[in-house]
Enzyme design. Sequence first.
Site, PDB file in Angstrom:
ATOM      1  N   GLU A  38       0.933  -1.246   0.013  1.00  0.00           N
ATOM      2  CA  GLU A  38      -0.001  -0.016  -0.079  1.00  0.00           C
ATOM      3  C   GLU A  38       0.860   1.178  -0.010  1.00  0.00           C
ATOM      4  O   GLU A  38       1.029   2.019   0.975  1.00  0.00           O
ATOM      5  CB  GLU A  38      -0.806  -0.021   1.226  1.00  0.00           C
ATOM      6  CG  GLU A  38      -1.879  -1.181   1.413  1.00  0.00           C
ATOM      7  CD  GLU A  38      -2.216  -0.984   2.999  1.00  0.00           C
ATOM      8  OE1 GLU A  38      -1.776  -0.342   3.732  1.00  0.00           O
ATOM      9  OE2 GLU A  38      -3.405  -2.071   3.247  1.00  0.00           O
ATOM     10  N   PRO A  39       1.533   1.495  -0.835  1.00  0.00           N
ATOM     11  CA  PRO A  39       2.383   2.763  -1.100  1.00  0.00           C
ATOM     12  C   PRO A  39       1.488   3.827  -1.379  1.00  0.00           C
ATOM     13  O   PRO A  39       0.674   3.799  -1.958  1.00  0.00           O
ATOM     14  CB  PRO A  39       3.521   2.447  -2.185  1.00  0.00           C
ATOM     15  CG  PRO A  39       2.851   1.550  -3.119  1.00  0.00           C
ATOM     16  CD  PRO A  39       1.747   0.794  -2.336  1.00  0.00           C
ATOM     17  N   ARG A  86       3.038  20.161   6.833  1.00  0.00           N
ATOM     18  CA  ARG A  86       4.042  18.882   7.145  1.00  0.00           C
ATOM     19  C   ARG A  86       5.252  19.542   7.948  1.00  0.00           C
ATOM     20  O   ARG A  86       5.497  19.312   9.133  1.00  0.00           O
ATOM     21  CB  ARG A  86       4.555  18.362   6.049  1.00  0.00           C
ATOM     22  CG  ARG A  86       3.577  17.633   5.182  1.00  0.00           C
ATOM     23  CD  ARG A  86       4.239  16.363   4.121  1.00  0.00           C
ATOM     24  NE  ARG A  86       4.942  15.392   5.055  1.00  0.00           N
ATOM     25  CZ  ARG A  86       6.195  15.179   5.252  1.00  0.00           C
ATOM     26  NH1 ARG A  86       6.823  16.100   4.561  1.00  0.00           N
ATOM     27  NH2 ARG A  86       6.448  14.474   5.766  1.00  0.00           N
ATOM     28  N   CYS A  90      -1.631  33.615  11.286  1.00  0.00           N
ATOM     29  CA  CYS A  90      -1.509  34.278  12.452  1.00  0.00           C
ATOM     30  C   CYS A  90      -0.865  33.267  13.602  1.00  0.00           C
ATOM     31  O   CYS A  90      -1.519  33.238  14.580  1.00  0.00           O
ATOM     32  CB  CYS A  90      -2.503  35.172  12.989  1.00  0.00           C
ATOM     33  SG  CYS A  90      -2.867  36.272  11.731  1.00  0.00           S
TER      34      CYS A  90
HETATM   35  N1  LLP Z   1      -1.175   1.941   4.482  1.00  0.00           N
HETATM   36  C1  LLP Z   1      -1.819   2.437   5.756  1.00  0.00           C
HETATM   37  C2  LLP Z   1      -2.581   1.669   6.429  1.00  0.00           C
HETATM   38  C3  LLP Z   1      -1.378   3.889   6.195  1.00  0.00           C
HETATM   39  O1  LLP Z   1      -1.755   4.104   7.517  1.00  0.00           O
HETATM   40  C4  LLP Z   1      -0.668   4.669   5.557  1.00  0.00           C
HETATM   41  C5  LLP Z   1      -0.162   5.842   5.834  1.00  0.00           C
HETATM   42  C6  LLP Z   1      -0.107   4.062   4.152  1.00  0.00           C
HETATM   43  C7  LLP Z   1      -0.621   2.712   3.659  1.00  0.00           C
HETATM   44  C8  LLP Z   1       0.794   4.669   3.223  1.00  0.00           C
HETATM   45  O2  LLP Z   1       1.974   5.301   3.822  1.00  0.00           O
HETATM   46  P1  LLP Z   1       3.078   5.742   2.887  1.00  0.00           P
HETATM   47  O3  LLP Z   1       3.664   4.729   1.895  1.00  0.00           O
HETATM   48  O4  LLP Z   1       2.529   7.051   2.423  1.00  0.00           O
HETATM   49  O5  LLP Z   1       4.145   6.176   3.898  1.00  0.00           O
HETATM   50  N2  LLP Z   1       0.686  13.060   6.935  1.00  0.00           N
HETATM   51  C9  LLP Z   1       2.098  12.126   7.319  1.00  0.00           C
HETATM   52  C10 LLP Z   1       2.116  10.694   6.683  1.00  0.00           C
HETATM   53  C11 LLP Z   1       0.926   9.933   7.499  1.00  0.00           C
HETATM   54  C12 LLP Z   1       0.882   8.358   6.879  1.00  0.00           C
HETATM   55  C13 LLP Z   1      -0.440   7.848   7.232  1.00  0.00           C
HETATM   56  N3  LLP Z   1      -0.477   6.359   6.860  1.00  0.00           N
HETATM   57  C14 LLP Z   1       3.167  12.875   6.555  1.00  0.00           C
HETATM   58  O6  LLP Z   1       2.769  13.963   6.078  1.00  0.00           O
HETATM   59  O7  LLP Z   1       4.275  12.343   6.553  1.00  0.00           O
END
Ligand code: LLP
Length: 426
Positions: free
Chosen positions: A274-275, A313, A343
């Site tokens: 799940e990327p 972020r 602000c």
């Molecule tokens: N699968 C599940 C169950 C997840 O909770 C997430 C991300 C992903 C896949 C995808 O992960 P990735 O490949 O994108 O790392 N807002 C934060 C990142 C939160 C990620 C939450 N879950 C940021 O801006 O760094």
Amino acid sequence: MAADYKDGDLMMEGVKLATVASVMGTPVYCYSRGRIEAAYRAYEDAFACLPGTMICYAVKANTNQAVIGTLAALGAGADVVSEGELRRALKAGVPTSRIVFSGVAKKPSEMEFALKAGIYQFNVESEPELMALSKVAARLGLEASIALRVNPDVDARTHEKIATGKSENKFGIPWRRARACYRLAGSLPGIRVQGIAMHIGSQLLSLEPYREAYSRLAEMVAELAEDGIKLESIDIGGGLGIAYEDGTVPPSQAALAALAEECLGRLDARLIIEPGRSLVGAAGVLLSEVIYVKSGESRDFMIIDAAMNDLIRPAMYDAYHGVKPLKTKATAVRSYDIVGPVCESGDTFAKSRVVPEVKAGDLIAFLGAGAYGAVMAGTYNSRLLVPEVMIAGDSFGVIRPRPTYDDLIGLDTPWQVIDEKEERSA
Ligand code: LLP
């Protein structure tokens, strides 16, 4: 990153980003379609060693229809965490047979929507959620194919706000209860036990935590086989990091796939990955204009027209985003605190960042803004959501226009008393 200089202009594919800024105004998000496609193909090629692997794009990273649609056209599935995300994935053309529903607390109404749609798998995160799903499925006379998301208690060595695989995190079923939970699942109406799932965190820059987690998964799959439970799918989550800073080298998709093959390849199950960030993060930039350069007592502030509500972020995770001017005209460099107009002192993109000197009216780009940028934006300080543009070759097109102030204010309604009795009978 997706933007490079050509003859003094920062380009994304064949388009000058300054042109996008002048047509669209700023702030504006731009995504390179070619870059997203290349990232998907890198996963596809890498995981060819494990035939049947399903690449389910974690749409939370960037839910724009054009982004999901680009990936769906290449055969990607989707990982969704809400009815809203599921609706977006379906609308963008992701087949239901390639949709996984993750998330720590799916509501019965969301379960019903997903069951009727006929998605591939629910990743269930607790016993109460399992019971609720069984109840909804049985009521509808449908069967929910489930994986249990287990919590392997592994430290992902990433920012604490995006680490999800330690036992103290809210995510997944505690390791020691997983086996019993599988037995419970096997006894419930409306539930078909299909797989196992995990996700230990985001922006991982080392494969070691994955090695620990995959090894634990393999142990669990073997233990379950002893109990007569044969799993068809193993969902290894997302999380591969990207290079926000020069010099960072994240693990490659190929190295991740090789590790998955080594730890899980012999288990005769379909792999799901799940990327999110690693598919779209490096493909995006946020363009902004310098409004003022202000000399403070001890530092210079570059005040820009993007703010924390547009790209949260840095404020939320102290995240680093590279900054580049759209034109390379300055020869001198200078240190700035790069801040927005909101602000709050937290409305700071970078502190003491040394970049080519700027003046009011100059344009800059924040790099690595394709993931968790636009999707996490809000309208704080009554600022309009940032429009989005997709670039492909020499062309660019709007994929979300800038809303109007009427859109922003028009959602508010005059105060109206609700007649409870009428509401209930409606
Ligand atoms: N699968 C599940 C169950 C997840 O909770 C997430 C991300 C992903 C896949 C995808 O992960 P990735 O490949 O994108 O790392 N807002 C934060 C990142 C939160 C990620 C939450 N879950 C940021 O801006 O760094």
